[in-house]
Design an enzyme around this catalytic site. Structure first.
Site, PDB file in Angstrom:
ATOM      1  CE  LYS A  13      20.328 -13.216 -21.664  1.00 64.28           C
ATOM      2  NZ  LYS A  13      18.888 -13.427 -21.872  1.00 64.28           N
ATOM      3  NE  ARG A  88      17.594  -8.762 -17.710  1.00 61.54           N
ATOM      4  CZ  ARG A  88      17.938 -10.035 -17.520  1.00 61.54           C
ATOM      5  NH1 ARG A  88      19.144 -10.337 -17.112  1.00 61.54           N
ATOM      6  NH2 ARG A  88      17.069 -10.994 -17.739  1.00 61.54           N
ATOM      7  NE  ARG A 123      13.547 -21.096 -18.711  1.00 65.24           N
ATOM      8  CZ  ARG A 123      14.311 -20.013 -18.785  1.00 65.24           C
ATOM      9  NH1 ARG A 123      15.367 -19.984 -19.565  1.00 65.24           N
ATOM     10  NH2 ARG A 123      13.976 -18.939 -18.093  1.00 65.24           N
ATOM     11  NE  ARG A 156      14.037 -18.522 -14.483  1.00 67.21           N
ATOM     12  CZ  ARG A 156      14.913 -17.814 -15.195  1.00 67.21           C
ATOM     13  NH1 ARG A 156      15.959 -18.402 -15.740  1.00 67.21           N
ATOM     14  NH2 ARG A 156      14.737 -16.519 -15.377  1.00 67.21           N
ATOM     15  NE  ARG A 167      11.763 -13.366 -17.284  1.00 67.72           N
ATOM     16  CZ  ARG A 167      12.026 -14.663 -17.522  1.00 67.72           C
ATOM     17  NH1 ARG A 167      11.040 -15.548 -17.539  1.00 67.72           N
ATOM     18  NH2 ARG A 167      13.242 -15.057 -17.742  1.00 67.72           N
TER      19      ARG A 167
END
Ligand code: AMP
Length: 228
Positions: A13, A88, A123, A156, A167
């Protein structure tokens, strides 16, 4: 134009938001980025949400609704905006509707769970600029360092494997119901819901989204000349 990108963490996104923002000159409203900025600045909001985010849980609807309500009243949002990471939950979507915000498009970027885990666990981020790398798919030129500034990259805190799984589960439980919610809105008020595959290169996904949005731009244009 009011647009919303829907998709699991890791679906792309944020990356696609940047492409859309540049091409269509929309303001990006990324709730994740706003919360991370609050944490970096150590504001009362940042202190409140840090642990929740690090554990991969959702911040309360009240906080999020207030944050977005304030943000979309800023002048740069008057020409249109792109929501990334909001709503969300159903109550968040309802709050948006109560503000009389009509969403033109909901674009869902769909990626299988196992691929999301691969993407998120590799990531790495350059905190200063938000530039995103991946250990396998898009490694930096020098290991662990940003290509432009040479500063260290970080992972992160919510990109550890256990938190990623949490998540993704939360997405399926609390955010996925928005798909049916917006399919109903499509019947009621013309909000268009479209799903694209998030597999392939960033540019391939971008072109899938652009072709959807270009079709609307053409419809609007022909509607305008028809009305003239
Ligand atoms: P993101 O960068 O969009 O993956 O968001 C990172 C984290 O910020 C999420 O895991 C949540 O803890 C929090 N967050 C961002 N947007 C929302 C939202 N709309 N509602 C609740 N929590 C959110």
């Amino acid at each position: 134009m009011h647009l919303m990108l829907l998709g699991c963490p890791g679906a792309g996104k944020g990356t696609q938001s940047k492409f859309i923002q540049e091409k269509f000159h929309l303001s990006q409203v990324s709730t994740g980025d706003m919360l991370r900025a609050a944490i970096r600045a150590n504001t009362p909001l940042g202190q409140k949400v840090k642990v929740i985010m690090d554990e991969g849980r959702l911040v309360s609807d009240d906080i999020m609704i207030q944050l977005v309500k304030t943000r979309i009243k800023e002048p740069d949002c008057a020409k249109g905006f792109l929501l990334d990471g909001f709503p969300r939950t159903i109550p968040q979507a309802e709050a948006l509707r109560e503000q009389d915000i009509h969403l033109d498009y909901i674009i869902e970027i769909n990626v299988p769970d196992e691929e999301l885990i691969r993407r998120l666990s590799g990531r790495r981020i350059h905190p200063g600029s938000g530039r995103v790398y991946h250990l396998l798919y898009h490694p930096p030129k020098a290991e662990g360092l940003d290509d432009i500034t040479g500063e260290p990259l970080v992972q992160r805190p919510d990109d550890s494997e256990e938190t990623i799984r949490q998540r993704i589960t939360i997405y399926h439980q609390q955010t996925e119901p928005l798909i049916n919610y917006y399919k109903q809105q499509q019947e009621l008020n013309g909000t268009k819901y479209r799903r694209v595959s998030g597999l392939g290169t960033e540019e391939e996904v971008r072109d899938r989204i652009f072709s959807i949005l270009a079709a609307t731009a053409r419809e609007k244009e022909s509607g305008r000349s028809f009305n003239r």
